[in-house]
Scaffold this active site. Structure first.
Site, PDB file in Angstrom:
ATOM      1  N   LEU A   1       1.057  -3.285   6.129  1.00 38.24           N
ATOM      2  CA  LEU A   1       1.989  -2.219   5.776  1.00 38.24           C
ATOM      3  C   LEU A   1       3.241  -2.881   5.207  1.00 38.24           C
ATOM      4  O   LEU A   1       3.658  -3.937   5.687  1.00 38.24           O
ATOM      5  CB  LEU A   1       2.371  -1.378   7.003  1.00 38.24           C
ATOM      6  N   ASP A   2       3.848  -2.265   4.198  1.00 41.61           N
ATOM      7  CA  ASP A   2       5.101  -2.788   3.666  1.00 41.61           C
ATOM      8  C   ASP A   2       6.150  -2.854   4.761  1.00 41.61           C
ATOM      9  O   ASP A   2       6.075  -2.135   5.764  1.00 41.61           O
ATOM     10  CB  ASP A   2       5.622  -1.879   2.549  1.00 41.61           C
ATOM     11  N   ARG A   3       7.161  -3.689   4.531  1.00 38.73           N
ATOM     12  CA  ARG A   3       8.241  -3.830   5.510  1.00 38.73           C
ATOM     13  C   ARG A   3       8.820  -2.470   5.909  1.00 38.73           C
ATOM     14  O   ARG A   3       9.058  -2.191   7.084  1.00 38.73           O
ATOM     15  CB  ARG A   3       9.363  -4.706   4.927  1.00 38.73           C
TER      16      ARG A   3
ATOM     17  N   THR B   1       7.462   0.542   5.569  1.00 38.12           N
ATOM     18  CA  THR B   1       6.481   1.545   5.998  1.00 38.12           C
ATOM     19  C   THR B   1       6.216   1.408   7.491  1.00 38.12           C
ATOM     20  O   THR B   1       6.048   0.309   8.008  1.00 38.12           O
ATOM     21  CB  THR B   1       5.172   1.382   5.215  1.00 38.12           C
TER      22      THR B   1
ATOM     23  N   ARG C   1       2.916   4.650  -3.339  1.00 41.41           N
ATOM     24  CA  ARG C   1       4.208   4.770  -4.023  1.00 41.41           C
ATOM     25  C   ARG C   1       4.028   4.778  -5.534  1.00 41.41           C
ATOM     26  O   ARG C   1       4.679   5.558  -6.244  1.00 41.41           O
ATOM     27  CB  ARG C   1       5.118   3.626  -3.583  1.00 41.41           C
TER      28      ARG C   1
END
Length: 308
Positions: A136-138, A140, A236
């Site tokens: 997961l992105d930082r 998210t 996104r």
């Protein structure tokens, strides 16, 4: 202290070199680790030390002396709480908070480092730390599964490749998306900016997702996202290029999406991995977990509902 692992070489790989067989068929055994084990005499055939260049004929019984995993260099107890949603001998699933990276970056806290210190045992690539199979992105938040062993890493990777993992997200977007929609197209790095990805250039790689409007507001919507593929930044990118930017997304969102009062209330990209279904190799069962929307996301919802 060492453990012994016994393998029988399949007949169909006759002629392959021993070192290459080990790195291909033993989960977690990198070429460097395989060479080190061979040089130290930790790989034996019929009780005798085996050479890395030995050609296999198939049917041999290999005995591997596997040392206990070393402490993780990234282990740290300093960092945010990581609520555990599920835990067994193969995998651990946590609710990742926003602002925390999954894998170590410098001295900053990471999910890998925190779990290594707080929730052993782990044995992945010779270290006492979990194995990362998806990310997961930082910014998210939400459900994140990590493996406890090399065998569990291999099983999870296979489950993702065979599409036996179901990941669902929720996000806040600007615009008026249809009640349901399917987005699919090519996916690649943006040739104009290597930090970004896009669907607007030719590529053999594809990206696909389906969305459903869960709640509408005057200036946006709360969407449920079902990922068909798991590309970097995919949600996104595809929503932004479809005209429905994620609130607070500074990389792909519009100026309005970043400065909207709801985006300011969230303080990050409004994206949350709320549900995960994944098979566990320890039990053979499908594990289903959910992560409630975090407080910052709920603040954004409150702002949007006030303007509905």
């Amino acid at each position: 202290m060492t453990r012994h692992k016994v393998l029988v070489v399949p007949r169909e790989i006759a002629g392959e070199r021993l070192d290459r067989f080990l790195t291909k068929h033993v989960p977690g055994l990198t070429p460097e680790r395989a060479r080190a084990m061979l040089d130290a005499g930790r790989v034996r055939i019929r009780g005798k030390k085996a050479q890395a260049t030995r050609k296999l004929w198939g049917g041999e019984e290999l005995t591997l002396e596997v040392p206990e995993p070393r402490p993780s260099p990234h282990a740290s107890v300093e960092g945010p709480e990581l609520p555990v949603l599920y835990d067994d001998a193969a995998l651990i699933i946590v609710a990742k908070p926003p602002g925390l990276v999954v894998e170590p970056e410098g001295r900053a806290a990471s999910v890998v480092g925190l779990l290594a210190a707080r929730c052993p045992p782990f044995d992945v690539e010779g270290l006492v730390q979990p194995g990362v199979v998806h990310r997961l992105d930082r910014e998210t938040s939400g459900c994140l599964a990590l493996a406890r062993t090399d065998d569990a890493v291999a099983a999870l990777l296979k489950a993702f490749q065979e599409k036996r993992v179901d990941k669902r997200y929720q996000t806040l977007v600007l615009g008026r998306p249809p009640d349901t929609g399917h987005l699919e197209g090519p996916y690649a790095r943006d040739p104009k900016d290597p930090r970004r990805f896009t669907t607007r250039v030719p590529s053999a790689r594809r990206a696909a997702l389906t969305f459903t409007v869960r709640e509408r507001f005057r200036e946006g919507a709360l969407l449920d996202i079902d990922l068909d593929t798991g590309r970097t930044h995919q949600i996104r990118v595809q929503l932004s290029e479809a005209g429905f930017p994620v609130l607070g997304d500074s990389l792909y969102g519009t100026e309005e999406a970043c400065k909207h009062p709801a985006a300011l209330a969230v303080g990050r990209q409004a994206l949350h991995a709320w549900r995960l279904e994944v098979p566990s190799s320890a039990t053979g069962q499908l594990v289903q977990v959910e992560s409630p929307l975090p407080e910052d996301f709920l603040r954004g919802l409150t702002v949007l509902r006030g303007g509905a």
